[in-house]
Design a protein around this motif. Sequence first.
Motif, PDB file in Angstrom:
ATOM      1  N   CYS A   8       0.813  -1.273   0.010  1.00 40.13           N
ATOM      2  CA  CYS A   8      -0.016   0.065   0.122  1.00 40.13           C
ATOM      3  C   CYS A   8       0.974   1.005  -0.013  1.00 40.13           C
ATOM      4  CB  CYS A   8      -0.945   0.022   1.327  1.00 40.13           C
ATOM      5  SG  CYS A   8      -1.754   1.498   1.397  1.00 40.13           S
ATOM      6  N   THR A   9       0.593   2.171  -0.956  1.00 39.12           N
ATOM      7  CA  THR A   9       1.223   3.252  -0.936  1.00 39.12           C
ATOM      8  C   THR A   9       0.910   4.203  -0.156  1.00 39.12           C
ATOM      9  OG1 THR A   9       0.048   4.138  -2.889  1.00 39.12           O
ATOM     10  CG2 THR A   9       1.954   3.170  -3.465  1.00 39.12           C
ATOM     11  N   LEU A  15       9.262   0.929   1.696  1.00 39.88           N
ATOM     12  CA  LEU A  15      10.522   0.388   2.441  1.00 39.88           C
ATOM     13  C   LEU A  15      10.444  -0.898   2.909  1.00 39.88           C
ATOM     14  CD1 LEU A  15      11.855   3.851   4.158  1.00 39.88           C
ATOM     15  CD2 LEU A  15      12.499   2.769   1.851  1.00 39.88           C
ATOM     16  N   ARG A  16       9.570  -1.128   3.526  1.00 43.49           N
ATOM     17  CA  ARG A  16       9.059  -2.752   4.191  1.00 43.49           C
ATOM     18  C   ARG A  16       9.063  -3.584   3.178  1.00 43.49           C
ATOM     19  NH1 ARG A  16       6.490  -4.380   8.823  1.00 43.49           N
ATOM     20  NH2 ARG A  16       5.941  -2.288   9.021  1.00 43.49           N
ATOM     21  N   ALA A  36       9.136  -8.502  -7.861  1.00 38.57           N
ATOM     22  CA  ALA A  36       8.560  -7.664  -8.195  1.00 38.57           C
ATOM     23  C   ALA A  36       7.829  -6.951  -6.945  1.00 38.57           C
ATOM     24  CB  ALA A  36       7.623  -7.772  -9.329  1.00 38.57           C
ATOM     25  N   LEU A  37       8.164  -5.438  -6.981  1.00 38.55           N
ATOM     26  CA  LEU A  37       6.880  -4.790  -6.209  1.00 38.55           C
ATOM     27  C   LEU A  37       5.841  -4.052  -7.012  1.00 38.55           C
ATOM     28  CD1 LEU A  37       9.775  -2.776  -4.428  1.00 38.55           C
ATOM     29  CD2 LEU A  37       8.971  -4.610  -3.486  1.00 38.55           C
ATOM     30  N   GLY A  43      -4.432  -0.487   2.351  1.00 39.79           N
ATOM     31  CA  GLY A  43      -3.899  -1.186   3.263  1.00 39.79           C
ATOM     32  C   GLY A  43      -3.541  -2.711   2.798  1.00 39.79           C
ATOM     33  N   HIS A  44      -3.522  -2.803   1.537  1.00 44.75           N
ATOM     34  CA  HIS A  44      -3.228  -4.146   1.076  1.00 44.75           C
ATOM     35  C   HIS A  44      -1.784  -4.259   1.046  1.00 44.75           C
ATOM     36  CE1 HIS A  44      -4.097  -7.651  -1.467  1.00 44.75           C
ATOM     37  NE2 HIS A  44      -2.930  -7.189  -2.193  1.00 44.75           N
ATOM     38  N   PHE A  45      -1.395  -5.724   1.673  1.00 42.10           N
ATOM     39  CA  PHE A  45      -0.001  -6.093   1.872  1.00 42.10           C
ATOM     40  C   PHE A  45      -0.118  -7.687   1.386  1.00 42.10           C
ATOM     41  CE2 PHE A  45       3.902  -7.792   2.950  1.00 42.10           C
ATOM     42  CZ  PHE A  45       4.759  -7.144   2.662  1.00 42.10           C
ATOM     43  N   GLU A  46       0.444  -8.255   0.259  1.00 43.53           N
ATOM     44  CA  GLU A  46       0.418  -9.573  -0.007  1.00 43.53           C
ATOM     45  C   GLU A  46       1.619 -10.019  -0.634  1.00 43.53           C
ATOM     46  OE1 GLU A  46      -3.592 -11.361  -1.761  1.00 43.53           O
ATOM     47  OE2 GLU A  46      -2.325 -10.573  -3.357  1.00 43.53           O
TER      48      GLU A  46
END
Length: 94
Positions: A8-9, A15-16, A36-37, A43-46
């Motif tokens: 999530c930008t 950085l994480r 790849a990023l 709030g999406h992190f996967e």
Amino acid sequence: MKVTIHYCTQCQWLLRAGWYAQELLSTFGESLEQVALAPGHGGHFEVVITLDAQDTSEVLWERKRDGGFPDIKELKRRVRDRLDPERDLGHIDR
């Protein structure tokens, strides 16, 4: 195999996500075709691994489903288990 880290930008998780990518590349090197990023929002992190040329993919970690962010040891174990289950991760496996 390819790993894609969706982050999530809005939450400033670049950085994480970049650190996870660096750790995976440091550990697995050329065994991974790509890390790849993929920026997103909400709030999406996967972390997703694509297993083959037919784009068969599997979610290795999802922040809401798995309760936060992965410990790097756990993420490396999950990648190793799909990439090369016999591989010894040294101190991580102890």
